[in-house]
Motif scaffolding. Structure first.
Motif, PDB file in Angstrom:
ATOM      1  N   VAL A 183      -8.656   3.502  -5.904  1.00  0.00           N
ATOM      2  CA  VAL A 183      -9.387   4.460  -5.072  1.00  0.00           C
ATOM      3  C   VAL A 183     -10.308   3.728  -4.098  1.00  0.00           C
ATOM      4  CG1 VAL A 183     -11.100   6.310  -5.090  1.00  0.00           C
ATOM      5  CG2 VAL A 183      -9.251   6.321  -6.757  1.00  0.00           C
ATOM      6  N   ALA A 184     -11.027   2.717  -4.583  1.00  0.00           N
ATOM      7  CA  ALA A 184     -11.953   1.988  -3.714  1.00  0.00           C
ATOM      8  C   ALA A 184     -11.206   1.300  -2.574  1.00  0.00           C
ATOM      9  CB  ALA A 184     -12.745   0.967  -4.529  1.00  0.00           C
ATOM     10  N   MET A 185     -10.125   0.594  -2.906  1.00  0.00           N
ATOM     11  CA  MET A 185      -9.361  -0.084  -1.858  1.00  0.00           C
ATOM     12  C   MET A 185      -8.668   0.918  -0.942  1.00  0.00           C
ATOM     13  SD  MET A 185      -7.697  -3.461  -3.686  1.00  0.00           S
ATOM     14  CE  MET A 185      -6.599  -2.483  -4.734  1.00  0.00           C
ATOM     15  N   GLY A 186      -8.129   1.994  -1.521  1.00  0.00           N
ATOM     16  CA  GLY A 186      -7.451   2.990  -0.700  1.00  0.00           C
ATOM     17  C   GLY A 186      -8.381   3.673   0.274  1.00  0.00           C
ATOM     18  N   THR A 199      -1.795  -5.025 -10.947  1.00  0.00           N
ATOM     19  CA  THR A 199      -0.417  -4.528 -10.914  1.00  0.00           C
ATOM     20  C   THR A 199      -0.373  -3.006 -10.921  1.00  0.00           C
ATOM     21  OG1 THR A 199       0.348  -6.498 -12.085  1.00  0.00           O
ATOM     22  CG2 THR A 199       1.797  -4.590 -12.094  1.00  0.00           C
ATOM     23  N   LEU A 200      -1.138  -2.401 -11.805  1.00  0.00           N
ATOM     24  CA  LEU A 200      -1.131  -0.941 -11.919  1.00  0.00           C
ATOM     25  C   LEU A 200      -1.785  -0.269 -10.728  1.00  0.00           C
ATOM     26  CD1 LEU A 200      -0.338   1.441 -13.711  1.00  0.00           C
ATOM     27  CD2 LEU A 200      -2.519   1.216 -14.897  1.00  0.00           C
ATOM     28  N   SER A 201      -2.788  -0.903 -10.129  1.00  0.00           N
ATOM     29  CA  SER A 201      -3.542  -0.263  -9.040  1.00  0.00           C
ATOM     30  C   SER A 201      -2.856  -0.384  -7.681  1.00  0.00           C
ATOM     31  CB  SER A 201      -4.943  -0.858  -8.947  1.00  0.00           C
ATOM     32  OG  SER A 201      -4.889  -2.236  -8.640  1.00  0.00           O
ATOM     33  N   LEU A 202      -1.969  -1.374  -7.495  1.00  0.00           N
ATOM     34  CA  LEU A 202      -1.383  -1.592  -6.167  1.00  0.00           C
ATOM     35  C   LEU A 202      -0.562  -0.402  -5.686  1.00  0.00           C
ATOM     36  CD1 LEU A 202      -0.260  -5.336  -5.888  1.00  0.00           C
ATOM     37  CD2 LEU A 202      -1.895  -4.079  -4.483  1.00  0.00           C
ATOM     38  N   PHE A 203       0.240   0.165  -6.591  1.00  0.00           N
ATOM     39  CA  PHE A 203       1.076   1.303  -6.209  1.00  0.00           C
ATOM     40  C   PHE A 203       0.217   2.486  -5.760  1.00  0.00           C
ATOM     41  CE2 PHE A 203       3.127   5.318  -7.437  1.00  0.00           C
ATOM     42  CZ  PHE A 203       4.293   5.247  -6.688  1.00  0.00           C
ATOM     43  N   TYR A 204      -0.829   2.785  -6.509  1.00  0.00           N
ATOM     44  CA  TYR A 204      -1.694   3.919  -6.174  1.00  0.00           C
ATOM     45  C   TYR A 204      -2.606   3.608  -4.994  1.00  0.00           C
ATOM     46  CZ  TYR A 204       0.142   5.503 -10.579  1.00  0.00           C
ATOM     47  OH  TYR A 204       1.004   5.879 -11.579  1.00  0.00           O
ATOM     48  N   PHE A 205      -2.938   2.334  -4.809  1.00  0.00           N
ATOM     49  CA  PHE A 205      -3.682   1.925  -3.622  1.00  0.00           C
ATOM     50  C   PHE A 205      -2.921   2.300  -2.356  1.00  0.00           C
ATOM     51  CE2 PHE A 205      -2.855  -1.608  -0.664  1.00  0.00           C
ATOM     52  CZ  PHE A 205      -3.953  -1.481   0.181  1.00  0.00           C
ATOM     53  N   ALA A 206      -1.605   2.093  -2.350  1.00  0.00           N
ATOM     54  CA  ALA A 206      -0.794   2.429  -1.186  1.00  0.00           C
ATOM     55  C   ALA A 206      -0.840   3.926  -0.889  1.00  0.00           C
ATOM     56  CB  ALA A 206       0.646   1.973  -1.405  1.00  0.00           C
ATOM     57  N   ILE A 207      -0.758   4.737  -1.936  1.00  0.00           N
ATOM     58  CA  ILE A 207      -0.790   6.190  -1.749  1.00  0.00           C
ATOM     59  C   ILE A 207      -2.141   6.644  -1.196  1.00  0.00           C
ATOM     60  CG2 ILE A 207      -0.674   8.405  -2.954  1.00  0.00           C
ATOM     61  CD1 ILE A 207       1.305   7.144  -4.877  1.00  0.00           C
ATOM     62  N   TYR A 208      -3.223   6.144  -1.791  1.00  0.00           N
ATOM     63  CA  TYR A 208      -4.561   6.561  -1.364  1.00  0.00           C
ATOM     64  C   TYR A 208      -4.881   6.061   0.041  1.00  0.00           C
ATOM     65  CZ  TYR A 208      -5.151   7.745  -6.283  1.00  0.00           C
ATOM     66  OH  TYR A 208      -4.996   8.287  -7.533  1.00  0.00           O
ATOM     67  N   THR A 209      -4.356   4.898   0.412  1.00  0.00           N
ATOM     68  CA  THR A 209      -4.588   4.383   1.765  1.00  0.00           C
ATOM     69  C   THR A 209      -3.962   5.304   2.807  1.00  0.00           C
ATOM     70  OG1 THR A 209      -4.685   2.090   0.992  1.00  0.00           O
ATOM     71  CG2 THR A 209      -4.192   2.432   3.316  1.00  0.00           C
ATOM     72  N   VAL A 251      -9.312  13.126  -4.200  1.00  0.00           N
ATOM     73  CA  VAL A 251      -9.681  13.619  -5.530  1.00  0.00           C
ATOM     74  C   VAL A 251      -8.567  14.491  -6.095  1.00  0.00           C
ATOM     75  CG1 VAL A 251     -11.349  15.018  -6.801  1.00  0.00           C
ATOM     76  CG2 VAL A 251     -12.144  13.476  -5.009  1.00  0.00           C
ATOM     77  N   THR A 252      -7.961  15.322  -5.250  1.00  0.00           N
ATOM     78  CA  THR A 252      -6.837  16.148  -5.696  1.00  0.00           C
ATOM     79  C   THR A 252      -5.683  15.297  -6.187  1.00  0.00           C
ATOM     80  OG1 THR A 252      -7.437  17.853  -4.084  1.00  0.00           O
ATOM     81  CG2 THR A 252      -5.229  17.949  -5.007  1.00  0.00           C
TER      82      THR A 252
END
Length: 335
Positions: free
Chosen positions: A124-127, A208-218, A261-262
């Motif tokens: 979330v922070a990176m995104g 590893t786990l955060s990279l995929f979600y970082f892309a979505i949030y970005t 957040v959603t």
């Protein structure tokens, strides 16, 4: 009037969470019923696995074990007995691990919560940061680079990212451990050294786990900020002479966070699914690794217990998401 004004949000918030708790009860009951029936309709059980590992197929011995653990009873009798245990906060007994399911889950839930918590904060922070920068610098080289990195992170499978991290940071550079929770040979160290040791082992799984979600949030943050920037009240704030930084932070970013957040609430379950893969790759002693082992051992009591605990975690995180919503937009509580 002042008392009514201050009391209403608290009452509204209490009603809001009470309604969420009431809705969670039939959801959990449905999950227990569905998972119990589906798993027990599958061929084989833990007794078959134990007999295969022992190299014996003695029918009398296997029938004795099934009778001992109640697996010879009809499905509805087993379900009724298991429901009674759940009502007493008893998740049953793991035949394969020879231990109560509740104890096994409590031993593993801490590492999983640590991994999920750090991964959520990082992603979330990176995104939010990179998405905001991409929106502010839209149609520039910085925007193109951020979009390219996000696309690459989204396209690469989680297990492949983990393996590449192990090859680079553990095998080639030798700066980070390739797996585990802490070094076994350093069990007698103090709490600070132990915390630093766990932190070193946490770096690669969390990244590893955060990279995929970082892309979505970005991508989501960039699109949300661009949408908010075009709204009338943003133009009004700028026309009143507010500085660009103040408008961006106070008005644009705060309202652009609502879709983030959603999405966070919706992806909690998939985050647990990703944790299964990551914990398996890095031998992380969490619920994901325990689930992986329970599937191959056909330990149905343990699987149902893990699924129930995971569902409770998802519900709790979604309630926290609702709380964050009420802070970002208080009007949501009244709905």
């Amino acid at each position: 009037m002042a008392k009514a004004k201050t009391g209403k949000p608290h009452g509204g918030l209490a009603t809001f969470f009470t309604r969420r708790l009431i809705q969670a009860v039939p959801v959990l009951l449905g999950i227990v019923l569905f998972s119990f029936v589906i798993l027990h309709l599958a061929p084989g059980d833990a007794i078959d696995v134990m007999a295969g590992e022992a190299g014996t197929g003695d029918a009398a011995y296997m029938a004795q074990l099934r009778e001992k653990y109640g697996l010879d009873q009809p499905l509805h009798i087993q379900l009724l007995r298991y429901g009674t245990q759940i009502a007493q906060l008893d998740l049953g007994y793991s035949i394969r691990n020879n231990a109560p399911v509740r104890d096994l889950i409590l031993q593993r839930v801490g590492p999983t919560l640590l991994l999920m918590g750090v991964s959520i904060v990082l992603s979330v922070a990176m995104g939010v940061l990179f998405g905001a920068v991409a929106a502010i610098r839209r149609n520039t080289l910085i925007d193109d680079l951020i979009s390219l990195v996000a696309l690459l992170a989204y396209a690469m499978p989680i297990f492949w990212i983990g393996l590449m991290f192990i090859i680079l940071f553990s095998v080639t550079l030798g700066v980070l451990p390739s797996g585990g929770f802490y070094d076994v040979v350093r069990q007698d160290v103090g709490p600070l050294a132990r915390g630093l040791d766990v932190g070193r082992h946490l770096v690669l799984p969390a990244l590893t786990l955060s990279l995929f979600y970082f892309a979505i949030y970005t991508r989501l943050m960039r699109a949300s900020m661009l949408e908010v920037m075009g709204l009338d009240y943003i133009r009004t704030a700028r026309a009143k002479g507010l500085g660009a930084a103040k408008v961006t932070i106070r008005h644009v970013v705060r309202n652009a966070l609502l879709p983030i957040v959603t999405m966070l609430g919706m992806q909690t379950a998939s985050l647990l699914g990703g944790a299964v893969v990551v914990e398996t790759v890095f031998n992380w002693p969490g619920l994901g690794r325990l689930t992986y082992d329970a599937v191959f051992q056909r330990d149905y009591s343990l699987l149902i217990g893990i699924l129930l605990m995971s569902s409770i975690l998802v519900i709790i995180i979604n309630m926290l998401v609702d709380l964050a919503y009420s802070w970002l937009d208080p009007r949501i509580v009244a709905r």
